[in-house]
Every structure is written in C-alpha cells, then in structure tokens.
Design a protein around this motif. Structure first.
Motif, PDB file in Angstrom:
ATOM      1  N   ILE A 159       0.838  -1.199   0.000  1.00 39.90           N
ATOM      2  CA  ILE A 159       0.000   0.000   0.000  1.00 39.90           C
ATOM      3  C   ILE A 159       0.874   1.250   0.000  1.00 39.90           C
ATOM      4  CG2 ILE A 159      -1.587   1.356   1.430  1.00 39.90           C
ATOM      5  CD1 ILE A 159      -2.848  -1.361   2.255  1.00 39.90           C
ATOM      6  N   THR A 166       2.656   1.471  -3.586  1.00 40.22           N
ATOM      7  CA  THR A 166       1.809   1.682  -4.766  1.00 40.22           C
ATOM      8  C   THR A 166       0.761   2.773  -4.579  1.00 40.22           C
ATOM      9  OG1 THR A 166       0.197   0.000  -4.053  1.00 40.22           O
ATOM     10  CG2 THR A 166       2.079  -0.750  -5.380  1.00 40.22           C
ATOM     11  N   SER A 185      -2.122   2.478  -3.334  1.00 37.45           N
ATOM     12  CA  SER A 185      -3.341   1.884  -3.883  1.00 37.45           C
ATOM     13  C   SER A 185      -4.609   2.360  -3.192  1.00 37.45           C
ATOM     14  CB  SER A 185      -3.258   0.353  -3.803  1.00 37.45           C
ATOM     15  OG  SER A 185      -2.916  -0.070  -2.491  1.00 37.45           O
ATOM     16  N   LYS A 237      -6.879   5.357  -2.211  1.00 38.98           N
ATOM     17  CA  LYS A 237      -7.089   6.708  -2.706  1.00 38.98           C
ATOM     18  C   LYS A 237      -7.884   7.536  -1.694  1.00 38.98           C
ATOM     19  CE  LYS A 237      -5.092   5.275  -6.430  1.00 38.98           C
ATOM     20  NZ  LYS A 237      -3.663   5.606  -6.638  1.00 38.98           N
ATOM     21  N   ILE A 294      -8.978  -3.694   0.038  1.00 42.78           N
ATOM     22  CA  ILE A 294      -7.639  -3.607  -0.543  1.00 42.78           C
ATOM     23  C   ILE A 294      -6.623  -4.311   0.349  1.00 42.78           C
ATOM     24  CG2 ILE A 294      -5.758  -2.007  -1.118  1.00 42.78           C
ATOM     25  CD1 ILE A 294      -8.009   0.006  -1.943  1.00 42.78           C
TER      26      ILE A 294
END
Length: 234
Positions: free
Chosen positions: A54, A57, A59, A61, A72
């Motif tokens: 996490i 990246t 990932s 938002k 996630i």
C-alpha cells in the motif's frame, strides 16, 4: 466553544476504532476462521506485505471509505498467502473478512462518538494518525468527522509517527500548548513517548499491541485498558 483552553489529541487506528487492539490481531483472527491451518508467522508476514504494498503503490485513494480500504488490505494479504503457496485460490475470503472487520470498527466507533461529542464541549479535540490519505472519508463513513477540530494525517503531511515533528505540527495547527494538551493513544512508542518528550500529558491505552507491550511505562501519565475510561480520568 472558542474559550476552550485545553486540548485532547487522539490517535485513530487501534485507539478509537478497535479499543486498543492492533489491526494485525483482528485480521489474523478473521483469517483463522476460514483457514485455521495458517501459522502466526505467515499471517504476520502477510500483514506486513500488505502494508508495504500500500505504501509503495499508494493503492488506497483519498475517496476510499473504510470498507474500500479493508478490501484492498485483505486482498493484498491473500495475494501474499497465495503467491507463497500457503493457501489455494478457493481459500480466499476477502469480502467475508473485510465485512467482519468493518462491522467491528463500526461498532467501536459508534461507542466513542458520544464521548467525543461530550468532550468537544469542554476541550479542543484533535486527531493525529498514521493513515493512507483517506482518513477524512473514513471519519465521515463512521460519522466522526465533526467530532474533531482538526485532523492531522501522516500521508497528507508527509511525516509519520513516531517522528515528533508530526506532533509538533499538530500542536501548531490546534494552537495548543504542550502543557495544556493531553494525548491519548495505543502505541507507547509512536504516541506516548514522543508527546511526553514534547511536554504533553499522556494517556496510554494499553491493549494488544503489534509485538506485545513494553515492560516500562514511565512516559505514560495514565494507563487505561478501555477507551471509554478517558472521560473518567479527565
């Protein structure tokens, strides 16, 4: 409200949303419901892998609510377990685990909301958290956003606990003097030690930490085992 001279700053994760239980323990318990053969070392490695992915990246938002966040995180944990041959594809229970974790957090935050609303009548209330950039959405999701005068999030500021600069920044934002500030958090290293060194009063929520609790607690002015005890000791 404008005459409130004292400030309380809360940590969020594992303080307000789980009442002192590190999120690893919650994920591990849920994983074991479906795959009881998994070892603690495997689950710890899966949790660490997910957090690192996490961070690398980004990932998660800013518009993601907490259920999105959990989906996630759990999916990344299963990626690690599957890619390392620890589970089979049919063992993936991402939705089930995320839903259960979400319900647990919702239950805990619903309990603390009335306490925060009451404290806000007398104190300025701040929130300082190592989070992913979507903490505002998470707080709105749990109807907590209006309980805080300011929210300071590591991913937004670019500084993470236990760096004292994040706490100093929070004090500046809240226009709070350390001598008039009480900090409440579950992490002795990240919440209690740095803020005590800055001159704040500290309340340590002693629960189930990532790797156990320290044997010495000289930086904690008060030790509690339930977040609801905050109101009584004030």
């Amino acid at each position: 409200m404008e005459n409130r001279e004292k400030t309380i700053i809360f940590d969020y994760g594992a303080t307000l949303d789980t009442n002192g239980i590190h999120w690893y323990h919650i994920f591990a318990k849920e994983h074991l419901k479906y795959n009881s053969f998994l070892a603690e070392e495997q689950l710890r490695d899966a949790y660490v892998y997910g957090e690192r992915q996490i961070a690398a990246t980004r990932s998660i938002k800013s518009m993601n609510n907490f259920l999105d966040t959990l989906l996630i995180k759990v999916d990344l944990q299963f990626d690690f377990l599957y890619n390392n041959g620890m589970i089979k594809q049919e063992h993936r229970k991402t939705r089930e685990i995320a839903d259960s974790c979400y319900d647990f957090a919702k239950q805990n935050t619903s309990k603390v909301r009335p306490m925060l609303e009451k404290l806000q009548q007398e104190y300025k209330i701040g929130l300082v958290s190592n989070f992913y950039g979507n903490l505002d959405e998470v707080l709105k999701d749990f109807s907590l956003f209006d309980c805080f005068d300011d929210v300071i999030e590591s991913a937004v500021v670019g500084i993470s606990k236990p760096d004292k600069r994040l706490w100093q920044y929070a004090l500046e934002r809240l226009k709070a003097q350390p001598s008039d500030t009480i900090v409440v958090g579950d992490s002795y290293k990240k919440d209690i030690m740095p803020t005590k060194q800055l001159g704040c009063s500290t309340v340590w929520l002693k629960g189930m930490g990532w790797q156990g609790n320290p044997t010495h607690s000289s930086f904690a002015d008060e030790i509690i085992t339930d977040i609801m005890q905050v109101e009584k000791i004030l």
